[in-house]
Each structure stands twice: as structure tokens, then as C-alpha cells.
Design an enzyme around this catalytic site. Structure first.
Site, mmCIF file in Angstrom:
data_model
loop_
_atom_site.group_PDB
_atom_site.id
_atom_site.type_symbol
_atom_site.label_atom_id
_atom_site.label_comp_id
_atom_site.label_asym_id
_atom_site.label_seq_id
_atom_site.Cartn_x
_atom_site.Cartn_y
_atom_site.Cartn_z
ATOM 1 N N LEU A 91 0.834 -1.206 0.000
ATOM 2 C CA LEU A 91 0.000 0.000 0.000
ATOM 3 C C LEU A 91 0.873 1.263 0.000
ATOM 4 N N LYS A 144 13.045 11.178 0.221
ATOM 5 C CA LYS A 144 13.429 11.978 1.392
ATOM 6 C C LYS A 144 14.449 11.254 2.265
ATOM 7 N N GLY A 197 -7.659 -3.699 -10.714
ATOM 8 C CA GLY A 197 -9.090 -3.476 -10.861
ATOM 9 C C GLY A 197 -9.440 -2.896 -12.218
ATOM 10 N N SER A 247 -0.525 8.387 -10.972
ATOM 11 C CA SER A 247 0.193 8.874 -12.151
ATOM 12 C C SER A 247 1.442 8.049 -12.403
ATOM 13 N N GLY A 257 15.019 18.018 -17.281
ATOM 14 C CA GLY A 257 13.923 18.604 -16.503
ATOM 15 C C GLY A 257 14.409 19.110 -15.154
ATOM 16 N N ILE A 300 10.872 19.655 -9.671
ATOM 17 C CA ILE A 300 11.158 19.201 -8.302
ATOM 18 C C ILE A 300 11.891 17.862 -8.294
ATOM 19 N N GLU A 303 17.166 22.239 -18.492
ATOM 20 C CA GLU A 303 15.781 22.704 -18.301
ATOM 21 C C GLU A 303 15.371 23.553 -19.489
ATOM 22 N N VAL A 340 16.128 19.449 -24.908
ATOM 23 C CA VAL A 340 16.738 18.202 -25.361
ATOM 24 C C VAL A 340 16.019 17.809 -26.640
ATOM 25 N N HIS A 386 12.684 32.957 20.634
ATOM 26 C CA HIS A 386 14.062 33.315 20.299
ATOM 27 C C HIS A 386 15.025 32.341 20.956
HETATM 28 P P1 FAD Z 1 -0.329 7.053 -6.540
HETATM 29 O O1 FAD Z 1 0.496 7.268 -5.353
HETATM 30 O O2 FAD Z 1 0.340 6.956 -7.850
HETATM 31 O O3 FAD Z 1 -1.156 5.719 -6.243
HETATM 32 C C1 FAD Z 1 -1.967 5.084 -7.172
HETATM 33 C C2 FAD Z 1 -1.932 3.581 -6.912
HETATM 34 O O4 FAD Z 1 -2.917 2.965 -7.701
HETATM 35 C C3 FAD Z 1 -0.618 2.917 -7.293
HETATM 36 O O5 FAD Z 1 -0.065 2.252 -6.192
HETATM 37 C C4 FAD Z 1 -0.998 1.951 -8.406
HETATM 38 O O6 FAD Z 1 -0.299 0.720 -8.328
HETATM 39 C C5 FAD Z 1 -2.465 1.723 -8.144
HETATM 40 N N1 FAD Z 1 -3.235 1.361 -9.332
HETATM 41 C C6 FAD Z 1 -3.280 2.013 -10.527
HETATM 42 N N2 FAD Z 1 -4.151 1.420 -11.355
HETATM 43 C C7 FAD Z 1 -4.668 0.377 -10.666
HETATM 44 C C8 FAD Z 1 -5.620 -0.613 -10.983
HETATM 45 N N3 FAD Z 1 -6.249 -0.630 -12.158
HETATM 46 N N4 FAD Z 1 -5.915 -1.547 -10.052
HETATM 47 C C9 FAD Z 1 -5.302 -1.532 -8.826
HETATM 48 N N5 FAD Z 1 -4.401 -0.616 -8.477
HETATM 49 C C10 FAD Z 1 -4.081 0.332 -9.378
HETATM 50 N N6 FAD Z 1 4.458 14.541 -3.310
HETATM 51 C C11 FAD Z 1 4.541 15.259 -2.169
HETATM 52 O O7 FAD Z 1 3.536 15.816 -1.729
HETATM 53 N N7 FAD Z 1 5.715 15.370 -1.494
HETATM 54 C C12 FAD Z 1 6.852 14.790 -1.931
HETATM 55 O O8 FAD Z 1 7.895 14.901 -1.293
HETATM 56 C C13 FAD Z 1 6.799 14.027 -3.123
HETATM 57 N N8 FAD Z 1 7.901 13.419 -3.597
HETATM 58 C C14 FAD Z 1 7.812 12.674 -4.741
HETATM 59 C C15 FAD Z 1 8.977 12.081 -5.218
HETATM 60 C C16 FAD Z 1 8.932 11.328 -6.374
HETATM 61 C C17 FAD Z 1 10.195 10.673 -6.872
HETATM 62 C C18 FAD Z 1 7.698 11.151 -7.064
HETATM 63 C C19 FAD Z 1 7.628 10.318 -8.303
HETATM 64 C C20 FAD Z 1 6.554 11.755 -6.592
HETATM 65 C C21 FAD Z 1 6.597 12.528 -5.425
HETATM 66 N N9 FAD Z 1 5.461 13.174 -4.928
HETATM 67 C C22 FAD Z 1 5.557 13.927 -3.793
HETATM 68 C C23 FAD Z 1 4.148 13.050 -5.581
HETATM 69 C C24 FAD Z 1 3.288 11.993 -4.863
HETATM 70 O O9 FAD Z 1 3.972 10.770 -4.870
HETATM 71 C C25 FAD Z 1 1.936 11.856 -5.547
HETATM 72 O O10 FAD Z 1 1.302 13.107 -5.621
HETATM 73 C C26 FAD Z 1 1.043 10.890 -4.783
HETATM 74 O O11 FAD Z 1 1.623 9.627 -4.708
HETATM 75 C C27 FAD Z 1 -0.335 10.797 -5.452
HETATM 76 O O12 FAD Z 1 -1.124 9.845 -4.807
HETATM 77 P P2 FAD Z 1 -2.233 9.008 -5.583
HETATM 78 O O13 FAD Z 1 -2.802 8.081 -4.582
HETATM 79 O O14 FAD Z 1 -3.115 9.909 -6.329
HETATM 80 O O15 FAD Z 1 -1.438 8.172 -6.681
HETATM 81 P P1 NAD Z 2 7.676 19.156 -13.022
HETATM 82 O O1 NAD Z 2 6.505 19.454 -13.849
HETATM 83 O O2 NAD Z 2 7.772 19.701 -11.649
HETATM 84 O O3 NAD Z 2 9.011 19.604 -13.769
HETATM 85 C C1 NAD Z 2 9.349 19.162 -15.059
HETATM 86 C C2 NAD Z 2 10.310 20.152 -15.665
HETATM 87 O O4 NAD Z 2 10.815 19.590 -16.866
HETATM 88 C C3 NAD Z 2 9.673 21.483 -16.014
HETATM 89 O O5 NAD Z 2 10.430 22.522 -15.437
HETATM 90 C C4 NAD Z 2 9.704 21.506 -17.537
HETATM 91 O O6 NAD Z 2 9.877 22.800 -18.055
HETATM 92 C C5 NAD Z 2 10.899 20.620 -17.833
HETATM 93 N N1 NAD Z 2 10.877 19.982 -19.162
HETATM 94 C C6 NAD Z 2 9.827 19.384 -19.780
HETATM 95 N N2 NAD Z 2 10.218 18.890 -20.971
HETATM 96 C C7 NAD Z 2 11.537 19.170 -21.107
HETATM 97 C C8 NAD Z 2 12.508 18.910 -22.131
HETATM 98 N N3 NAD Z 2 12.210 18.245 -23.258
HETATM 99 N N4 NAD Z 2 13.777 19.336 -21.954
HETATM 100 C C9 NAD Z 2 14.105 19.996 -20.807
HETATM 101 N N5 NAD Z 2 13.220 20.267 -19.822
HETATM 102 C C10 NAD Z 2 11.962 19.855 -19.958
HETATM 103 O O7 NAD Z 2 7.760 17.544 -13.010
HETATM 104 P P2 NAD Z 2 8.672 16.541 -12.178
HETATM 105 O O8 NAD Z 2 9.829 17.226 -11.565
HETATM 106 O O9 NAD Z 2 8.911 15.392 -13.098
HETATM 107 O O10 NAD Z 2 7.683 16.098 -11.034
HETATM 108 C C11 NAD Z 2 6.449 15.431 -11.329
HETATM 109 C C12 NAD Z 2 5.435 15.655 -10.244
HETATM 110 O O11 NAD Z 2 5.820 15.043 -9.037
HETATM 111 C C13 NAD Z 2 5.237 17.139 -9.958
HETATM 112 O O12 NAD Z 2 3.855 17.392 -9.976
HETATM 113 C C14 NAD Z 2 5.781 17.332 -8.591
HETATM 114 O O13 NAD Z 2 5.037 18.269 -7.855
HETATM 115 C C15 NAD Z 2 5.668 15.942 -7.954
HETATM 116 N N6 NAD Z 2 6.766 15.813 -6.987
HETATM 117 C C16 NAD Z 2 6.713 16.529 -5.838
HETATM 118 C C17 NAD Z 2 7.758 16.504 -4.959
HETATM 119 C C18 NAD Z 2 7.688 17.305 -3.708
HETATM 120 O O14 NAD Z 2 6.607 17.761 -3.371
HETATM 121 N N7 NAD Z 2 8.789 17.512 -2.993
HETATM 122 C C19 NAD Z 2 8.876 15.750 -5.232
HETATM 123 C C20 NAD Z 2 8.927 15.051 -6.420
HETATM 124 C C21 NAD Z 2 7.851 15.089 -7.277
#
Ligand code: FAD
Ligand code: NAD
Length: 471
Positions: A41, A54, A118, A149, A184, A187, A207, A242, A450
């Protein structure tokens, strides 16, 4: 549940959106089934996103600090070595502790957990392809889509998670690449660039836009953090696109061009990280069987009560509109259950904080200066640098600032932007202030302990409508 029993709620996806909805529904006395195919989960966030990244950010920071930032503090250490296997083990420990914790919470709240994939059979029935083999189906009075996603691919550059990696590969590399190129500068790009640069990689971030940080970051803040990260050794190529990439046997070449057209260039690296955003995931969900359509970006279309056009099927989290953030998914999950159970719910989309966990961290909530300019709002700016904050000076961590934006007439806070060692924690005060409709003067007249970094927050508020004391 037996196949014949109709559940109050069936949730597809056990990520933050799905699992929080399941727990909340269980607490509300609903009979709920959550279907998750991953085998654990917590979804992206707990398994391959927020949590593992993290862990690596925290421990790579400690390593880097011991190597480069301890001598002048009076701490001399000999023979510092990186044990990447152990670093990864520590990460896995955090992940498994938390994912098992969610499983425990499911049991505690009477949530049925089905491990499998599902797919909609009809408007009330979800077919489940079980991970252990076989198939079952569940019927729900209500169904919640929470399938999340996946990383957006870069056309023509296949992700193998070894040489060309997504964030999933970037949190699991078996050795430190000599050269890492990140496509890219959002974040994910900047957090992962930080991890591997601290561990010894030569990192270049390419970028497309003129500013790093992804959508929403204030331009002044983005310029500031870029300078700080550059000093830490990360190279940047902004305004650079790119064009394509070629995978060799032990290296990857990227052909890049100035975004405005200009001089083409080639960049060679051992590993390339594709971090150009994420896209909604609905593969295999069978939406076609119930006639649900997606918008032009692949998002499930919903109304303000998270209902699709089939009212008992709702949708929350990354797979629908809004920022792709775990805490946003969590807020929506709770609100969606409240809508089902009570008929009302609430998420304030103007008040969702963003945090980038680099060092120093970058955090913000509300509007940026460029947002306000675009909207033609008359605003005032107040800033306070950590170099003038006593605690930051004491800790020898003085980079960064607090920046506040308030309405010029009413002084109501409109946006707060922070670069600082604990910006991610400090932004909670800003989020609360914004949620309560505070003015900058409200904050400035609130006593802050403070010596704390939070005093910089108070003094930035003072600077917004009057003058700070210490700068
Ligand atoms: P998900 O977490 O993607 O969960 C969806 C789940 O559905 C998955 O486990 C998948 O296996 C399951 N699923 C899909 N289709 C089916 C199906 N048909 N049947 C059964 N199961 C299915 N956000 C933050 O706020 N802070 C952060 O620090 C942060 N860091 C991140 C770092 C990275 C490297 C990445 C990639 C993302 C980060 N994010 C962060 C974004 C965060 O992970 C997502 O916004 C969050 O996980 C979204 O939750 P969700 O439940 O919508 O989707
Ligand atoms: P992002 O949308 O934050 O950044 C993608 C970047 O790639 C943009 O700045 C864009 O201009 C650039 N880009 C796109 N196409 C390009 C190309 N062809 N060449 C060069 N640059 C290009 O997406 P991300 O960093 O992949 O993160 C995905 C999602 O995950 C975001 O929604 C983010 O909020 C979430 N996330 C959140 C955290 C956090 O909250 N700390 C950490 C990781 C991910």
C-alpha cells in the site's frame, strides 16, 4: 466480501489518495474494499516517491555535510566512506515500515484489501485480476478512482531504469554514476540532482524554461536557489531543449539546443534521468466500458464534488486535476468521503503548500510575484534574509530568505516563499496564516520564540507593512 455482497465503497488504487479514503470511509462506518496491484500500500508516494526520496535526501545531506561542512564547526572525522548499499537499506526500512503501517491501519478500520488489478466491468462492478492468480469481482454502491500517475516518457529515449532512468531508477541506483544528466529542472530533477551530486556524481540539469523549480515557483526564489545549488556543484543549462538522445553500450548522448533556437550541443553521461513531469495513469482501468472520457491531458474529468459524469463514481489524487502532491491527494480523499457520507466537503486549492527538499529547502504557498503581476494585483513585498537571523547565524546555515507578498490595500497575505534549512516545516505557519486570511501585521504582532529560524518569518512579515528590527 463475497462476490454477491455490494460494498458501500470500492476504491481502485491504494496510494495516498486511495488509502486515506479507505481509512476515512472505514472510520465513517462504511463497508469498504481497496484494490491495489503493487503488492504494497501507499502508492507512488510511500514506495517510490516522497518517502524513499526523502530518506536519500536526508542521508546524502548528512554524508555531504560530514565531508565538506564539519571541519570549520570543530568536528574532525577521518576516513569517511559511502556505503551505498546501506544507504539504500535505510531507505527500504523507512518504506517498508510505513507501507506496513498503512496495512495495519486498514485492519484497524475494517478495510478489505484486495491485492490485484481493478477494471470496470460496468458502472457498479469492478473486476479484479488477483496478483496471486485468478479473478474476482466486487460491487460498490460508490466507486472511487485513485489510480495515480506515472512518469512522462521522453520520446525516443526508452527508460530501462539502468542507463536511462525515471525517478524510480534514480532512487535505486547500485553505484554512483560518474556523470549524470537530468532532463527537466522541476522538483524531481532538483531533488535527485542533489542526492547524486552529494554522493559524488557530476550532475548537469537541462531545463527547457529560463527558470528551474517547475511550475509555481516564484521567479526570484528560483534564481536564488539555482545560485545556491550551482555553488554546491550542480551544473545548469536553462533555456535548453533536449532534441533527442542516443543510448550507447555504456553511455547516453543527449543532443540539446537552445530553446529559442541556437547552437546545438551534445552531452554525454553514464546515466540520464528523465524528469519532465508525470501523467495520469488509467491504463487497464476499463473506463471505456462505462463511457468515461479523459481530458486532453489524460485526466479523469470530475466536478467540484469529485464526481465523474456517473455520479456514484468519484475520482481523487494525481489521476485528476490539480497539483500532483501527496497532501493534495490526502485532502481530496477525505473531502470525497465526506461528500459521500454527509453531502459536503472542502479543499482550499489556493492554500496547498509546495516543498522542494533540497538543502536548503524551498517552500511556498499561495501566489508568486509573477502570478500577482499577471492578475494585476497591487501588492507589497517583505523579505528577511536568514543571514540576519540569530539562529541561522548560530547554526552557520545562513543561506536563504523569507519573502512575503501581501495586498497593498488590505495587507492580507497572498503568498509566502521561503528558502531555508527548515522551509518545509516553516511553511505550515504560512499555510495556516493564509487559510485564516491573516494580514502580514497579524503575523508580525505574534510572539515568536528566540532564537529560532521562525523569527525570520515574523520579521519578513514586519518588512511587508513596516520595517524589520534586525535588517
Ligand atoms: P499514486 O500514489 O500513484 O497511487 C496510485 C496507486 O494505484 C498505485 O499504487 C498503483 O499501483 C495503483 N493502481 C493504478 N491502477 C490500478 C488498478 N487498475 N488496479 C489496482 N491498483 C491500481 N508529493 C509530495 O507531496 N511530497 C513529496 O515529497 C513528493 N515526492 C515525490 C517524489 C517522487 C520521486 C515522485 C515520483 C513523486 C513525489 N510526490 C511527492 C508526488 C506523490 O507521490 C503523488 O502526488 C502521490 O503519490 C499521489 O497519490 P495518488 O494516490 O493519487 O497516486
Ligand atoms: P515538473 O513538472 O515539476 O518539472 C518538469 C520540468 O521539466 C519542467 O520545469 C519543464 O519545463 C521541464 N521539461 C519538460 N520537458 C523538457 C525537455 N524536453 N527538456 C528539458 N526540460 C523539460 O515535473 P517533475 O519534476 O517530473 O515532477 C512530477 C510531479 O511530481 C510534480 O507534480 C511534482 O510536484 C511531484 N513531486 C513533488 C515533490 C515534492 O513535493 N517535494 C517531489 C517530487 C515530485
Amino acid at each position: 466480501a463475497t462476490e454477491a455482497e455490494t460494498r458501500d465503497l470500492v476504491i481502485i488504487g491504494g496510494g495516498v489518495a486511495g488509502y486515506v479514503a479507505a481509512i476515512k470511509a472505514g472510520q465513517e462506518g462504511m463497508k469498504v474494499t481497496c484494490i491495489e496491484k503493487r503488492g504494497t500500500l501507499g502508492g507512488t508516494c510511500l514506495n517510490v516517491g516522497c518517502i524513499p526520496s526523502k530518506s536519500l535526501l536526508n542521508n546524502s545531506h548528512l554524508y555531504h555535510q560530514i565531508l565538506h561542512d564539519s571541519k570549520h564547526r570543530g568536528i574532525e572525522v577521518g576516513d569517511v566512506k559511502l556505503n551505498l548499499k546501506q544507504l539504500m537499506k535505510a531507505k527500504e526500512q523507512s518504506v517498508s515500515g510505513l507501507t506496513k503501517g498503512v496495512e495495519f491501519l486498514f485492519k484497524k478500520n475494517g478495510v478489505e484489501y484486495l491485492k490485484g488489478s481493478g477494471s470496470f466491468q460496468d458502472e457498479h462492478t469492478v473486476k479484479v485480476q488477483l496478483n496471486d492468480g485468478g479473478e474476482t469481482s466486487v460491487k460498490g454502491k460508490n466507486i472511487l478512482i485513485a489510480t495515480g500517475s506515472e512518469a512522462s516518457p521522453f520520446p525516443g529515449l526508452e527508460i530501462d531504469e539502468k542507463r536511462v532512468i525515471s525517478s524510480t531508477g534514480a532512487i535505486a541506483l547500485e553505484e554512483v554514476p560518474k556523470k549524470l544528466t537530468v532532463i527537466g529542472g522541476g522538483i524531481i530533477g532538483l531533488e535527485m540532482a542533489s542526492v547524486w551530486s552529494r554522493l559524488g556524481s557530476e550532475v548537469t540539469v537541462v531545463e527547457f524554461l529560463d527558470q528551474i523549480g517547475g511550475p509555481g515557483m516564484d521567479t526570484e526564489i528560483a534564481k536564488n536557489i539555482q545560485k545556491i545549488l550551482k555553488k554546491q556543484g550542480i551544473k545548469f543549462k536553462t533555456g535548453t531543449k533536449v532534441v533527442n538522445g542516443e543510448k550507447g553500450s555504456d553511455s547516453v548522448r543527449l543532443n540539446v539546443d537552445s530553446a529559442k533556437g541556437g547552437k546545438p550541443e551534445s552531452l554525454d553521461a553514464d546515466v540520464v534521468l528523465v524528469a519532465i513531469g508525470r501523467r495520469p495513469y488509467t491504463q487497464g482501468l476499463g473506463l471505456e466500458n462505462i463511457g468515461l472520457e479523459l481530458d486532453e491531458r489524460g485526466r479523469v474529468i470530475i466536478d467540484q464534488e469529485y464526481r465523474t459524469k456517473i455520479p456514484h463514481i468519484r475520482c481523487v489524487g494525481d489521476v485528476t486535476f490539480g497539483p500532483m502532491l501527496a497532501h493534495k491527494a490526502e485532502e481530496e480523499a477525505v473531502a470525497a468521503i465526506e461528500y459521500i457520507k454527509k453531502g459536503y466537503g472542502h479543499v482550499n486549492y489556493g492554500c496547498i503548500p509546495s516543498v522542494m527538499y533540497t538543502f536548503p529547502e524551498v517552500a511556498w504557498v499561495g501566489q508568486s510575484e509573477q502570478d500577482l503581476k499577471k492578475a494585476g494585483v497591487n501588492y507589497r513585498v517583505g523579505t528577511f534574509p536568514f543571514s540576519a537571523n540569530s539562529r541561522a547565524k548560530t547554526n552557520l546555515d545562513t543561506e536563504g530568505l523569507v519573502k512575503m507578498l501581501a495586498d497593498a490595500e488590505t495587507d492580507r497575505l497572498l503568498g509566502i516563499h521561503i528558502i531555508g534549512p527548515n522551509a518545509g516545516e516553516m511553511i505550515a505557519e504560512g499555510t495556516l496564516a493564509l487559510e485564516y486570511g491573516a494580514s502580514s501585521e497579524d503575523i508580525a504582532r505574534t510572539c515568536h520564540a528566540h532564537p529560532t529560524l521562525a523569527e525570520a518569518f515574523k520579521e519578513a512579515a514586519m518588512a511587508t507593512y513596516s520595517k524589520p528590527i534586525h535588517f
